[in-house]
Write a protein that holds these residues in place. Structure first.
Motif, PDB file in Angstrom:
ATOM      1  N   ARG A   1       0.396  -1.089   0.171  1.00 33.12           N
ATOM      2  CA  ARG A   1       0.142  -0.079  -0.026  1.00 33.12           C
ATOM      3  C   ARG A   1       0.809   1.358   0.570  1.00 33.12           C
ATOM      4  NH1 ARG A   1      -3.960  -0.552  -2.145  1.00 33.12           N
ATOM      5  NH2 ARG A   1      -5.346   0.569  -1.211  1.00 33.12           N
TER       6      ARG A   1
ATOM      7  N   GLY B   1      -2.478   3.673   0.622  1.00 36.12           N
ATOM      8  CA  GLY B   1      -2.810   2.780  -0.769  1.00 36.12           C
ATOM      9  C   GLY B   1      -2.469   4.017  -1.545  1.00 36.12           C
TER      10      GLY B   1
ATOM     11  N   GLU C   1      -1.871  -6.246  -5.841  1.00 37.62           N
ATOM     12  CA  GLU C   1      -2.186  -4.500  -6.427  1.00 37.62           C
ATOM     13  C   GLU C   1      -1.283  -4.366  -7.018  1.00 37.62           C
ATOM     14  OE1 GLU C   1       0.070  -1.612  -3.438  1.00 37.62           O
ATOM     15  OE2 GLU C   1      -1.812  -2.441  -2.758  1.00 37.62           O
TER      16      GLU C   1
ATOM     17  N   SER D   1       1.880  -8.838  -3.879  1.00 37.60           N
ATOM     18  CA  SER D   1       2.518  -7.759  -4.470  1.00 37.60           C
ATOM     19  C   SER D   1       3.378  -7.549  -4.701  1.00 37.60           C
ATOM     20  CB  SER D   1       0.648  -6.793  -3.746  1.00 37.60           C
ATOM     21  OG  SER D   1      -0.322  -6.853  -3.598  1.00 37.60           O
TER      22      SER D   1
ATOM     23  N   THR E   1     -11.060  -5.372  -0.608  1.00 35.00           N
ATOM     24  CA  THR E   1      -9.674  -5.074  -0.666  1.00 35.00           C
ATOM     25  C   THR E   1      -9.455  -4.779   0.264  1.00 35.00           C
ATOM     26  OG1 THR E   1     -10.492  -3.542  -1.946  1.00 35.00           O
ATOM     27  CG2 THR E   1     -10.072  -5.239  -3.058  1.00 35.00           C
TER      28      THR E   1
ATOM     29  N   ALA F   1      -7.991  -7.547  -7.100  1.00 35.09           N
ATOM     30  CA  ALA F   1      -6.989  -6.782  -6.111  1.00 35.09           C
ATOM     31  C   ALA F   1      -7.027  -5.131  -5.681  1.00 35.09           C
ATOM     32  CB  ALA F   1      -5.695  -6.761  -6.347  1.00 35.09           C
TER      33      ALA F   1
ATOM     34  N   VAL G   1      -5.277   1.573  -6.029  1.00 28.98           N
ATOM     35  CA  VAL G   1      -4.332   2.188  -5.850  1.00 28.98           C
ATOM     36  C   VAL G   1      -4.645   3.402  -6.466  1.00 28.98           C
ATOM     37  CG1 VAL G   1      -2.522   0.362  -5.200  1.00 28.98           C
ATOM     38  CG2 VAL G   1      -2.597   1.454  -7.371  1.00 28.98           C
TER      39      VAL G   1
END
Length: 556
Positions: free
Chosen positions: A215, A222, A248, A288, A493, A535, A538
């Motif tokens: 994140r 994020g 992500e 990720s 998510t 996912a 962002v």
């Protein structure tokens, strides 16, 4: 006469210095055009040069197309990072003559000689050079496997050390939270030797365009620092990925690194979604990637891999079991745990093992964080506080998370407090002692399936119950659950959390937006009606990236 590499490097250094003093888009364009024209006049060629020039052109295109006031700090740092890469490339060209360097010169193989960049060790220029079959404690030639790939496991490592605890007595729980704080005995605890960098943990982690943690940073928001109010969304592009994106994307300059279960990592252009490269080691990726100093790090079922921006593997460190937590890249060190219960500290440049330990617990399920010298990580049943400089376990706190979870859980670190996701409660921990200050119980809504995301005002976390569906919880930093919102879809998510609002997706549901504590559904939703969020979304530089089924979408 064409400019030599040293001249181009000097121009790049001058441009980089000038960019730090201005946020005026016209001045930035002028500096970049000066550098671009100098590069065109040079006689450089090869893939590295072409990619660097493409990155510079991409910044110029975006500056020309967008009506900008002052340039935001994140955008400017990203441009400065790109110019710095050009400067380093030219310096290496000057030093190496006609040789063709790799992207960052970290590990190169030249005939029977191996050159490994390991900081200041070995020689004045920071490189240790050894020859195949040479003597000494470290023989780099041994690190090349039969497939001509760098494998850090073949290098020796110090994993000696004393057990972190010999006293198994319980400590009191002053908060009365019902969470036991119990020291354990850990096996093979490594006495590694690292130095904490100057400056705060937060400032080191938030380094320009790096994406060094799950994140992006330890607030787990994020989103970058320049995010503003996200108004009516416009679809910029859509790209079919071919695989299921279970993790992500991370930002790598002007590229996105998108993890997929079947196709490995895809490197996409941020401007149009075109695929520029791919890395697929043939094993499964459930997690990720992170980005640190231009290198991508990501866990797979057989270990942790490092690769450059073209998807070429730099090194691999094999693990005892799969890696489903997201690594933390901090000051040249990669920290992560595997599903066998082993925690690792690796050199970011070479993959060499700095140290590791295995705990008599289950595998690591909670991605690591760090605060002022203490690394906080978690297994299915225990939160750990690990001394960054020595690798010893200073404290353990019994907090049940989830065993063999496919969800990316991670604690947030804000203002000196660690907000840790348990199975059905968020716990506020003192990072120096592991003492639980409070816990917010949300067990009536299933189990936690996301990272804890934090802003200056609130914390956000998502839960899921098989019968009731998904929920978004807003928690005050005092531990009070302020509100709980029912989501439209299934398993949620991790949320994008900013001061202006929250965006969260869910399986079989759209992206939803909350502002001022109120849901904007159905007036504000994103996503095709026949697809589902796979996912966490962002936001970077004013663009929201979100995956639905096997496609990635970019909204501005």
């Amino acid at each position: 006469m064409a400019p030599d590499p040293l001249y181009v490097a000097t121009v790049a250094e001058s441009v980089r210095s000038s960019l730090r003093t201005t946020d005026d888009p016209d001045e930035v364009r002028r500096y970049l055009y000066e550098l671009r024209d100098t590069m065109y006049e040079s006689e450089f060629d090869g893939r590295v040069y072409t990619d660097l020039l493409d990155g510079l052109e991409s910044h110029l295109d975006r500056l020309e197309q967008e009506a900008l006031g002052s340039i935001g700090e994140t955008r400017r740092e990203r441009i400065i990072d790109e110019v710095h890469r050009i400067e380093r490339f030219c310096q290496r060209q000057q030093d190496n003559g006609d040789s063709q360097p790799s992207d960052d010169g970290d590990v190169t193989k030249m005939g029977n000689n191996i050159t490994i960049n390991i900081g200041n060790a070995g020689s004045d220029d920071g490189c240790l050079t050894d020859t195949t079959g040479g003597s000494g404690d470290l023989d780099p030639a041994d690190a090349w496997d039969d497939d001509n790939q760098w494998n850090a496991d073949k290098l020796s490592a110090n994993t000696s050390g004393e057990d972190a605890f010999s006293d198994s007595s319980d400590r009191d729980d002053p908060a009365g939270s019902g969470v036991n704080i119990t020291p354990k005995t850990w096996h093979e605890t490594a006495a590694w030797d690292l130095k904490l960098p100057f400056g705060t943990t937060a400032s080191v982690l938030r380094n320009g365009s790096d994406w060094p943690a799950y994140r992006r940073d330890l607030r787990r928001q994020g989103a970058d620092s320049d995010v503003g109010t996200f108004g009516a969304p416009t679809l910029d592009w859509k790209t079919y990925l071919g695989g299921s994106p279970l993790g992500e994307p991370a930002v790598l300059g002007e590229r996105l690194v998108v993890p997929t279960k079947e196709e490995g990592l895809l490197f996409l252009s941020r401007s149009n979604g075109d695929q520029r490269a791919q890395f697929n080691p043939g094993t499964t990726c459930y997690t990720s990637p992170v980005v640190h100093d231009g290198t991508v790090y990501c866990g797979f079922d057989d270990g942790l891999y490092a690769m450059d921006r073209w998807g070429d593997q730099t090194w691999k460190h094999s693990t005892n079991n799969w890696v489903r937590t997201v690594p933390l890249a901090f000051d040249g060190v990669i920290l992560f745990g595997d599903s066998d219960g082993t925690f690792y500290a690796l050199d970011a440049d070479t993959g060499r093992l700095q140290g590791s330990f295995n705990c008599d617990d289950t595998g690591f399920e909670v991605s690591p964080a760090i605060h002022d010298g203490t690394v906080v990580a978690g297994t299915a049943f225990t939160a750990l506080g690990i001394d960054y400089e020595t690798g010893t376990v200073d404290w353990t706190t019994d907090i049940t998370a989830d065993q063999n979870s496919s969800y990316s859980k991670a604690p947030a670190v804000i203002d000196g407090t660690v907000y840790y996701p348990g199975k059905d409660a968020v716990c506020a921990l003192n990072p120096n002692t592991g003492v639980v200050q409070w816990q917010a119980d949300i067990s009536d809504y299933g189990r936690i399936v996301s990272a804890v995301a934090g802003t200056d005002a609130s914390l956000y976390v998502c839960t899921h119950d098989m019968d009731m569906g998904g929920y978004l919880h807003t928690i005050r930093k005092s531990g009070t659950v302020e509100r709980t919102d029912k989501l439209e879809g299934g398993t949620p998510t991790s949320p994008v959390a900013t001061d202006w609002g929250v965006i969260v997706g869910s399986l079989e549901g759209p992206l939803e937006r909350y502002e001022g504590g109120e849901s904007l559904f159905p007036e504000w939703t994103l996503g095709p009606s026949d697809d589902w969020t796979r996912a966490a979304p962002v936001v970077d530089d004013g663009t929201l990236y979100a995956s639905f089924s096997r496609s990635l979408y970019a909204f501005s």
